[in-house]
Structure formats: structure tokens, C-alpha cells
Design a protein around this motif. Structure first.
Motif, PDB file in Angstrom:
ATOM      1  N   SER A 259       9.352 -46.316  63.063  1.00  0.00           N
ATOM      2  CA  SER A 259       8.976 -47.636  62.533  1.00  0.00           C
ATOM      3  C   SER A 259       9.066 -47.666  61.014  1.00  0.00           C
ATOM      4  O   SER A 259       9.431 -48.696  60.425  1.00  0.00           O
ATOM      5  CB  SER A 259       7.555 -47.994  62.980  1.00  0.00           C
TER       6      SER A 259
ATOM      7  N   VAL B 198      -1.164 -54.566  68.111  1.00  0.00           N
ATOM      8  CA  VAL B 198       0.057 -53.771  67.980  1.00  0.00           C
ATOM      9  C   VAL B 198       1.045 -54.304  69.010  1.00  0.00           C
ATOM     10  O   VAL B 198       0.751 -54.292  70.210  1.00  0.00           O
ATOM     11  CB  VAL B 198      -0.200 -52.269  68.225  1.00  0.00           C
ATOM     12  N   LYS B 199       2.188 -54.847  68.530  1.00  0.00           N
ATOM     13  CA  LYS B 199       3.225 -55.402  69.420  1.00  0.00           C
ATOM     14  C   LYS B 199       2.651 -56.454  70.368  1.00  0.00           C
ATOM     15  O   LYS B 199       2.843 -56.407  71.594  1.00  0.00           O
ATOM     16  CB  LYS B 199       3.895 -54.290  70.216  1.00  0.00           C
TER      17      LYS B 199
ATOM     18  N   ARG C   5       2.688 -48.124  67.019  1.00  0.00           N
ATOM     19  CA  ARG C   5       3.756 -48.631  67.879  1.00  0.00           C
ATOM     20  C   ARG C   5       4.731 -47.508  68.250  1.00  0.00           C
ATOM     21  O   ARG C   5       5.325 -47.535  69.327  1.00  0.00           O
ATOM     22  CB  ARG C   5       4.484 -49.797  67.237  1.00  0.00           C
TER      23      ARG C   5
ATOM     24  N   ASP D 191      -0.225 -53.815  63.424  1.00  0.00           N
ATOM     25  CA  ASP D 191       0.535 -55.008  63.045  1.00  0.00           C
ATOM     26  C   ASP D 191      -0.362 -56.082  62.449  1.00  0.00           C
ATOM     27  O   ASP D 191       0.020 -56.757  61.489  1.00  0.00           O
ATOM     28  CB  ASP D 191       1.278 -55.567  64.268  1.00  0.00           C
ATOM     29  N   ARG D 192      -1.553 -56.242  63.036  1.00  0.00           N
ATOM     30  CA  ARG D 192      -2.440 -57.308  62.548  1.00  0.00           C
ATOM     31  C   ARG D 192      -3.885 -56.951  62.866  1.00  0.00           C
ATOM     32  O   ARG D 192      -4.190 -56.469  63.967  1.00  0.00           O
ATOM     33  CB  ARG D 192      -2.060 -58.628  63.227  1.00  0.00           C
TER      34      ARG D 192
END
Length: 595
Positions: A512, A447-448, A492, A540-541
């Protein structure tokens, strides 16, 4: 517990007892009036006799029983301790040591001569006592004949002559062949196969193994960057085996905790005027000692509540057609890396209607919010601090202290607690606990540009949905998973907050989501289950599933919200571990606050 394990434990305790007897006998020989040594010897022999009888080692139990009788008389002051008496007793203890060693090596040790010797000591003692009591009367003669006949069967001809003489048999005369060559035997020191180790040392060892596991990952990760992975296969296997071996040393059987509840239930039932039977299942299941210690107080609360809140009085049970005595079942089972402990009672169950009334009285939820909750969700309010459904305060319950402690303890070890209840039939509390606190299987994600981990115990699934599948509802987001509606939250949004006031922003969970314009954008969601609620954490991933060594956060961030600890990855980065329980509380707690 397996029979071989019990045998090993018996041998370890018997060996320790044997060595302590030698020390105490030496101490007592120097000071015949040492009352503490005499009492300690009696207790050790009594324990050894009882344990041997329970294990079926009748020869050790038989000798222990005779020694116990002799020391019972010594405690009363009816045996005068002399050098000859100590010679006999030391030889008896040596023979006891041989017998214990014989059990260890599965070898028969002759003990009948020793038994005869000890019986004669008792016979002489008994005769002297009765002679003094009757001033030379014949009252001991008949009683001694049966013992004398039994002893004669085990003696040689020369020894029978000693018994046949009119003189009392002096203590110290060797009556058994086994003592004839006693002095010729060489002293032999034996060691127990069990070693007692302080738990603190095991904790230190586990920490070192954890550090080794982290270094292993770092070295293997470096090797992978050079394309040299095969060279590290042996290192990986050895360190993993070492790690799990140390973890195995810390495992104890749940029976160690379960068996303590016989007395607890008896005491509570007596106070409450109820009849309760306890049944145990799965006592051989093993779990980390630290986990068992942390949740032990929680178990006491749950069991006491089961008796006080759940089980009805004998009169009520008769009216309902139930047996007068209620039943509480403690059951343990294993499920992969977890141990499931259940506290089951056949009492009245939890009345959701009564809980709803109490919730409104205490202002824990608004009427509209409460009406939208199912009975199962309403029952969860019993874990709120200060909550109690009992009208009258007793010595056992009604103060609203306990169930919130249970919830916090289970959360602290990374476990889950579920409640299943049926009015009139009973309640089940199910604790899902990690079998070890040292190693956790976790899912890693980003995340970020920061790596995070969440324990697999909370993770239900990993899904990818389009933006169009996520919808705004009030101040939050929802989507569907397996035909169920689940709450969705972009992590996030949580981690971007700089102070507490930002966490209270009504539009926080939309930030977001509003920045994504394309309806076809794929969004990665980790679906977790907390308190039977499904929550989707947007990341995010996704990275990988991995076993991690979680360490608690140190000062000054030990109380940081939403984070339970940290670990070090193979690349050297510090990875924070999410506290799913705290995030769930943040998401759903505001809905329960009265307005």
C-alpha cells in the motif's frame, strides 16, 4: 472489605445457619440416632460461634459456645435425647434466631435467662456423669458451686428454689423468665437480605443486557437520522444504568484471590527450603469475577516462580546483607477502567545475560538480532513456550511450562503484562486487567469500507503524518512519534491476504505504501502499545470512540487470525475487533526465528 459488608455477609450466613439448624433439629427429633444430623448441627454451631466472635457479637458467641458444649456431649453419647431436651434446644435455637434478627435491626435481645438455662443443663449433665463415675461420691460438689452461684444471679426467686432443692434439676423445666410466654409468641419467618445466585444466571443476564445495549444504539441511531434525539435521552440513561448495575453485581474483591496465596507460598517455600513472607495491599479493589477466575492460574505461576526463581536461600540472603526471610508483595490498584495487579519480590531479579545465553541455545533468535535487543526486550523471552532459565528441574520449576500460559491468559482478557527487574534487588510483574469483560471502550475506524474496532487499552494516540515521514527499513516501515521510532503497518495489506503464503511475502508491508505517489499525502495512524512496543496501524478513516459489547466469533471462524471478536453497531453493521497481540506477534515473531 468494609465493616458493613462484613456485617451483611455474617447476617446472611447466620440466617442460613439458623434455618438449617431448625431443619436438622426436626430431623434429629424424628431419629435420635441420626449421626450425620448431629455432626452437621455441631459444625454449624461451631462456625456460627467463631464468626460471631470475630465480628464482636459476644452474646451470640456466648450462646453458641454453650450449645457447642452441649452438642459435644451429645456426640459422645453422654446426653440422652428426650422430648424435654428437644423442647429446651428448640427454644434455645429460637432465641438464637431472635438475637441474629436483633443484630440486623440493631436491637438488644435479652439472653441471660437462656444462658442460665444452658448452663444448668450442662451442670446437671456434669453432675450425673461424675456421680456415675464415682458411684455417688462428692467430687462434683465443689466444681458445681461456682457455676451454681453464677446461674443464681440470673434467676428469679422461684427458679432459685428449684436449684436449692436436693433433687437434680430436670431437663425441660423453664428456668428463665424469657421462656414463660414462649408459647404465646407467634411464629415469625425472616428472610436474609442476601440471595445466592449461580454465576451462569448472571452471565445470561449480562448477555441480555448486552443485547439491550446494542438495540438501544440501533434505535438511537435511527432516531438521529430523523432528527429526533431528545426523545431517546431517557432510554439511553436507563439502559446504561441497568448495564452498569448488572456489571457491578459481578464484581468481586481481589482479596478473595490474594488470601489464597498464604498457603501456596508456604508450601513452595517449604519445598525450596526458603523463608518467605507474604504482604497484601489493595485487597478491597473490585474486578469482574470472570477476569479474576481466568487469571487465577497465571497468578499461581507468577507467585510460585517468585519464590522458586526470585527469592534466594536464607544463606545467600545473609551474604547479600538481606533479611533471611524474603518478601513477596501482592498489590492491587485501580486505573480508570483497569485494575493493576502487581507481584513484587525482593529476590535476585532476572539475569538478562543468562536469558541471552538460553535464547541462543534454544535457537529463539540469531546472535545479530539478539545483540540489537535491550535487556528489557530480552527478558520478554521468558514468556516463550518451553523457555526456562533454571538449570535444574525441581518439583516447582524448570520444566518451561507456565509463563507462556500467563501471557496467553492475560491476552485472553484483553490485558497487558509488563516486567520490571533489577539484578540483585528483585522483580515486579505488573498485570493490567480490564475491570469488566462485558463492556470495552474502543476506537472505531474504517479499512476498505469495512468498520473495525480496537480496544482503547491498547491505543496510545491517533496521529496523521505525511507519506514523506514514513521510511522503508528492511521488509517493514517506520516513522517517528514523540521522538521514538515506531513500526508502521497498513492494515489493508494484512486483510488483503487470501492465504498463509501471502503473509510470508517479504514485500507484504510495502504494497500500500508503494501505491501512494504524492509525498504530501496525509496518512492516518492509530498508535498502539503491545508488550511495550509501539506500533502504528494505518487506517483509511477514523470514526469515533465508543463503548462496545464484544462477542466471541462463532464457528467456523472462531480461530481467525488477527480478530479477537465482533460487536454490532447502532447502524446494524457487524464490526470486527482487532487482536492487537496477534498482529504484534505476526510483525515481530519472524525476527526471532533462527536462520
Amino acid at each position: 472489605m468494609k465493616e458493613e459488608e462484613l456485617r451483611q455477609i455474617f447476617l446472611a450466613e447466620a440466617q442460613d445457619g439458623f434455618e438449617e439448624l431448625n431443619r436438622l433439629f426436626t430431623q434429629l427429633e424424628k431419629n435420635h440416632g441420626d449421626r450425620e444430623a448431629t455432626e452437621a448441627i455441631f459444625r454449624i454451631i461451631h462456625t456460627l460461634k467463631g464468626n460471631a466472635a470475630a465480628m464482636g457479637f459476644d452474646d451470640v458467641a456466648s450462646i453458641g459456645h454453650l450449645l457447642e458444649d452441649i452438642f459435644s456431649e451429645i456426640r459422645k453419647g453422654k446426653i440422652l435425647l428426650t422430648a424435654m431436651v428437644f423442647d429446651d434446644l428448640f427454644k434455645a435455637i429460637d432465641k438464637l434466631g431472635e438475637m441474629i434478627e436483633g443484630i440486623k435491626e440493631d436491637k438488644k435481645v435479652s439472653y441471660k435467662g437462656l444462658r442460665a438455662k444452658l448452663k444448668v443443663i450442662l451442670r446437671n449433665l456434669k453432675g450425673e456423669i461424675e456421680f456415675q463415675a464415682t458411684q455417688g461420691g462428692e467430687s462434683s460438689e465443689d466444681k458445681d458451686k461456682a457455676l451454681e452461684n453464677e446461674v443464681k444471679e440470673e434467676l428469679t426467686e422461684s427458679q432459685k428454689e428449684i436449684l436449692a432443692s436436693e433433687q437434680p434439676v430436670p431437663l425441660g423445666v423453664n428456668l428463665a423468665d424469657e421462656f414463660a410466654d414462649e408459647e404465646e409468641k407467634k411464629s415469625k419467618i425472616t428472610f436474609s437480605d442476601f440471595v445466592q445466585v449461580p454465576v451462569s444466571k448472571l452471565d445470561d443476564l449480562l448477555n441480555l443486557v448486552g443485547e439491550l445495549a446494542i438495540e438501544k444504539d440501533r434505535i438511537i441511531a435511527q432516531g438521529a437520522s430523523f432528527g429526533a434525539t431528545n426523545e431517546y435521552t431517557r432510554l439511553y440513561r436507563i439502559t446504561s444504568d441497568l448495564q452498569y448495575s448488572v456489571m457491578g453485581v459481578r464484581l468481586v474483591q481481589v482479596g478473595a484471590l490474594f488470601h489464597k496465596f498464604h498457603r501456596i507460598i508456604r508450601d513452595v517455600a517449604t519445598i525450596e527450603g526458603k523463608k518467605v513472607n507474604l504482604e497484601l495491599e489493595g485487597t478491597e479493589i473490585e474486578i469482574d469475577r470472570n477476569v479474576l477466575q481466568i487469571i487465577s492460574d497465571s497468578m499461581i505461576h507468577l507467585v510460585r516462580n517468585a519464590v522458586s526463581h526470585g527469592i534466594e536461600s536464607p544463606e545467600e540472603r545473609r551474604k547479600k546483607g538481606k533479611p533471611e526471610a524474603g518478601k513477596i508483595l501482592l498489590r492491587a490498584s485501580s486505573d480508570k477502567e483497569y485494575v493493576i495487579i502487581e507481584i513484587i519480590d525482593d529476590g535476585n531479579g532476572v539475569d538478562a545475560t543468562k536469558i541471552r545465553k538460553k535464547v541462543l541455545e534454544k535457537g529463539l533468535a540469531t546472535p545479530d538480532t539478539l545483540s540489537a535487543l535491550s535487556d528489557d526486550d530480552v527478558v520478554k523471552f521468558i514468556f516463550e513456550p518451553g523457555f526456562s532459565s533454571v538449570e535444574n528441574v525441581t518439583a516447582v520449576s524448570g520444566r518451561g511450562v507456565g509463563m507462556d500460559v500467563v501471557k496467553r491468559a492475560v491476552d485472553a482478557v484483553g490485558g497487558k503484562i509488563n516486567t520490571y527487574t533489577e539484578l540483585g534487588k528483585g522483580t515486579t510483574f505488573s498485570l493490567s486487567l480490564p475491570s469488566s469483560m462485558a463492556v470495552k471502550s474502543a476506537l472505531l475506524f474504517v479499512v476498505k469500507d469495512t468498520e473495525y474496532a480496537i480496544p482503547l487499552s491498547f491505543t496510545e494516540a491517533v496521529i496523521s503524518v505525511k507519506r514523506s515521514a514514513i521510511h522503508k527499513v528492511g521488509g517493514g516501515l517506520v516513522t517517528t512519534h514523540l521522538d521514538d521510532t515506531i513500526t508502521v503497518m497498513f492494515l489493508r495489506d494484512l486483510f488483503d491476504c487470501t492465504d498463509y503464503d501471502e503473509l510470508q511475502d517479504a514485500q507484504l508491508l510495502h504494497r500500500s505504501f508503494d501505491q501512494i505517489q504524492d509525498e504530501e499525502t496525509k496518512i492516518n495512524i492509530v498508535v498502539v502499545s503491545v508488550d511495550n512496543r509501539m506500533i502504528g496501524f494505518v487506517v483509511d478513516r477514523l470514526l469515533q470512540q465508543k463503548e462496545i459489547i464484544e462477542k466471541p466469533l462463532g464457528k467456523p471462524v472462531e480461530n481467525a487470525r488477527f480478530i479477537s471478536g465482533a460487536t454490532i453497531l447502532g447502524n446494524g453493521n457487524v464490526c470486527l475487533v482487532l487482536d492487537a497481540n496477534d498482529i504484534s506477534e505476526f510483525l515481530f515473531k519472524p525476527a526471532f526465528v533462527a536462520v
